[in-house]
Motif scaffolding. Structure first.
Motif, PDB file in Angstrom:
ATOM      1  N   UNK A   1      40.076  35.375  17.419  1.00 44.84           N
ATOM      2  CA  UNK A   1      41.077  35.468  18.481  1.00 44.84           C
ATOM      3  C   UNK A   1      40.391  35.772  19.804  1.00 44.84           C
ATOM      4  N   UNK A   2      40.840  35.112  20.850  1.00 42.10           N
ATOM      5  CA  UNK A   2      40.283  35.300  22.186  1.00 42.10           C
ATOM      6  C   UNK A   2      41.396  35.729  23.129  1.00 42.10           C
ATOM      7  N   UNK A   3      41.092  36.689  23.965  1.00 40.13           N
ATOM      8  CA  UNK A   3      42.035  37.089  25.013  1.00 40.13           C
ATOM      9  C   UNK A   3      41.361  37.005  26.375  1.00 40.13           C
ATOM     10  N   UNK A   4      42.067  36.438  27.328  1.00 43.19           N
ATOM     11  CA  UNK A   4      41.600  36.351  28.706  1.00 43.19           C
ATOM     12  C   UNK A   4      42.655  37.015  29.578  1.00 43.19           C
ATOM     13  N   UNK A   5      42.252  38.022  30.341  1.00 39.47           N
ATOM     14  CA  UNK A   5      43.201  38.764  31.162  1.00 39.47           C
ATOM     15  C   UNK A   5      42.741  38.721  32.615  1.00 39.47           C
ATOM     16  N   UNK A   6      43.551  38.064  33.457  1.00 40.55           N
ATOM     17  CA  UNK A   6      43.225  37.953  34.881  1.00 40.55           C
ATOM     18  C   UNK A   6      43.793  39.139  35.659  1.00 40.55           C
ATOM     19  N   UNK A   7      43.149  39.418  36.781  1.00 39.05           N
ATOM     20  CA  UNK A   7      43.648  40.420  37.720  1.00 39.05           C
ATOM     21  C   UNK A   7      43.110  40.090  39.103  1.00 39.05           C
ATOM     22  N   UNK A   8      43.704  40.728  40.120  1.00 40.35           N
ATOM     23  CA  UNK A   8      43.197  40.570  41.479  1.00 40.35           C
ATOM     24  C   UNK A   8      44.011  39.687  42.382  1.00 40.35           C
ATOM     25  N   UNK A   9      45.055  39.064  41.860  1.00 42.14           N
ATOM     26  CA  UNK A   9      45.883  38.228  42.710  1.00 42.14           C
ATOM     27  C   UNK A   9      46.705  39.065  43.678  1.00 42.14           C
ATOM     28  N   UNK A  10      47.374  38.385  44.614  1.00 47.19           N
ATOM     29  CA  UNK A  10      48.216  39.102  45.563  1.00 47.19           C
ATOM     30  C   UNK A  10      48.537  38.255  46.766  1.00 47.19           C
ATOM     31  N   UNK A  11      49.031  38.927  47.799  1.00 46.35           N
ATOM     32  CA  UNK A  11      49.415  38.273  49.050  1.00 46.35           C
ATOM     33  C   UNK A  11      48.343  38.558  50.097  1.00 46.35           C
ATOM     34  N   UNK A  12      47.908  37.509  50.779  1.00 47.88           N
ATOM     35  CA  UNK A  12      46.867  37.662  51.793  1.00 47.88           C
ATOM     36  C   UNK A  12      47.163  36.702  52.937  1.00 47.88           C
ATOM     37  N   UNK A  13      46.727  37.064  54.122  1.00 47.50           N
ATOM     38  CA  UNK A  13      46.919  36.183  55.273  1.00 47.50           C
ATOM     39  C   UNK A  13      45.863  35.081  55.276  1.00 47.50           C
ATOM     40  N   UNK A  14      46.214  33.971  55.889  1.00 51.56           N
ATOM     41  CA  UNK A  14      45.249  32.880  56.027  1.00 51.56           C
ATOM     42  C   UNK A  14      43.982  33.387  56.708  1.00 51.56           C
ATOM     43  N   UNK A  15      42.838  32.951  56.177  1.00 50.53           N
ATOM     44  CA  UNK A  15      41.556  33.414  56.687  1.00 50.53           C
ATOM     45  C   UNK A  15      41.011  34.621  55.959  1.00 50.53           C
ATOM     46  N   UNK A  16      41.840  35.242  55.138  1.00 54.63           N
ATOM     47  CA  UNK A  16      41.431  36.427  54.405  1.00 54.63           C
ATOM     48  C   UNK A  16      40.704  36.098  53.114  1.00 54.63           C
ATOM     49  N   UNK A  17      40.445  37.153  52.332  1.00 57.35           N
ATOM     50  CA  UNK A  17      39.682  37.025  51.091  1.00 57.35           C
ATOM     51  C   UNK A  17      40.370  37.757  49.946  1.00 57.35           C
ATOM     52  N   UNK A  18      40.106  37.281  48.746  1.00 58.37           N
ATOM     53  CA  UNK A  18      40.539  37.941  47.514  1.00 58.37           C
ATOM     54  C   UNK A  18      39.467  37.703  46.467  1.00 58.37           C
ATOM     55  N   UNK A  19      39.373  38.628  45.506  1.00 59.43           N
ATOM     56  CA  UNK A  19      38.479  38.420  44.367  1.00 59.43           C
ATOM     57  C   UNK A  19      39.297  38.524  43.085  1.00 59.43           C
TER      58      UNK A  19
END
Length: 124
Positions: free
Chosen positions: A1-19
């Motif tokens: 069994x494999x599990x993949x759990x994402x995190x780090x999304x959200x709301x950001x203004x154009x030109x900004x950054x997210x990881x």
């Protein structure tokens, strides 16, 4: 069994950054490749970037080249996507993916594993 759990999304203004992060557990030793895909509102899921888990080689969609960087921490079984200079067109649900075959990963991860997705919204 494999599990993949994402995190780090959200709301950001154009030109900004997210990881984004993707923590993998289970039979991770079988992985040949991990990748990020995204699904913009009302559109099909599309490839963003992929990484050869052992060698570290990477490939990117033209739309994100020079702005996004995919990387991994082998010790933590974690995949990352650093997203810079974000545009409104990058708004989508971002999915982590894993596959035992590189070729299958590039064919929209056929036969592979998927995370549950994380929302990224870029406001203009």
């Amino acid at each position: 069994q494999v599990q993949l759990v994402e995190s780090g999304g959200g709301l950001v203004q154009a030109g900004g950054s997210l990881r984004l992060s993707c923590a993998a557990s289970g039979r991770t030793f079988d992985f040949a490749a991990m990748a990020w895909f995204r699904q913009p509102p009302g559109k099909e899921r599309e490839f963003v970037a992929a990484l050869d888990w052992a060698a570290g080689n990477t490939v990117y969609a033209d739309s994100v080249k020079g702005r996004f960087t995919i990387s991994r921490d082998i010790a933590k079984n974690t995949l990352y996507l650093q997203m810079n200079s974000l545009k409104s067109q990058d708004t989508a649900v971002y999915y982590c993916a894993a596959n035992t075959r590189w070729s299958r990963m590039l064919r929209l991860n056929v036969g592979g594993y998927w995370g549950q997705g994380t929302q990224v919204t870029v406001s203009s």
